[in-house]
Design an enzyme around this catalytic site. Sequence first.
Site: not given
Ligand code: ASP
Length: 319
Positions: A185, A213, A215, A236-237, A239
């Site tokens: 992300t 879905r 996030g 980011t991470g 979600g």
């Molecule tokens: N946070 C994002 C999600 O869960 C994914 C990501 O950060 O790569 O949609």
Amino acid sequence: MPTDPVLVVHGGAWAIPDDMVESHLRGVRDALAAGWRVLKRGGAALDAIEEAVVIMEDDETFDAGRGSFLNRDGKVQMDALIMDGATLRAGGVGCVERVRNPVRAARKILSESPHVYFVGEGAERFAAEHGVELCKNEDLVIAREVERLREYQRETVAQGSSSAASSRSGKDGNDMFAPVISHDTVGAVALDRAGNVAAATSTGGTLNKAPGRLGDSSLIGCGCYADNLSAAVSTTGWGEPIMKLVLAKWTADRVSAGNLPEWAAQEAMNYLKQRLNGHGGIIALNARGQFGIAHNTPRMAWACKTVKKEEAGVERSAP
Ligand code: ASP
């Protein structure tokens, strides 16, 4: 008195392998350059982060725009949010499939709609009516991601879903749904000469997600937040845990309580890990130009620029 501008961007937090470090660094540096051009000529933080995020959406390295992860049905489905710290105006899109640059659609919502958030077809219609380019979903799908999804689904079937889940289960049960692969992300936070901060986050979400879905990335206070009185934040991470903790606002609140963004960002990552065994990364910037970059994953792609220096990296040690 004019403020010195600051720009910080990220391109996802995970165990970025050595052979992908170069493309990530190039991507965040290009984004930094685009955003800085705006800030340097006295432009608004809001415009700077939009331009920075567009560059990363167009860069196939990242999980945003073209090159995003595919959902269970093999489609790209994207979420984005942009927020203005001066006015708290925000624009978000969720589950869009035909918008080449979701952050541009989000910006139009912020600037031209009384509403804050649009999803799916309605978001696409709003975007088209406001001059944002639409495309076919196939235009956003690349071969690398088709292969990645195929591989993931093959493995999941081979392992059987219950054993795949139990092999990943953690002490609190949340971990059983943790995606085992990357998070690419993208996001940006900026401070402009007028002293205003802004934040944006854009994503294709997680690999093999169920259609529909949503996030954390596009939810106000979860994956993104901006307020001149506290901080501009992008996360980011994984979600789901980030959403449950409303982590971007949690971090901004720590800054408004008098803590440095550097400390608050690190604390947010500790909290995410300790409370829900979550993983990810965060950037945070206040209206005094102080910023923090933190992750609890092995690596995170980031870049930052002030009038004094420019830096980029894939690791950031705790302060
Ligand atoms: N946070 C994002 C999600 O869960 C994914 C990501 O950060 O790569 O949609």
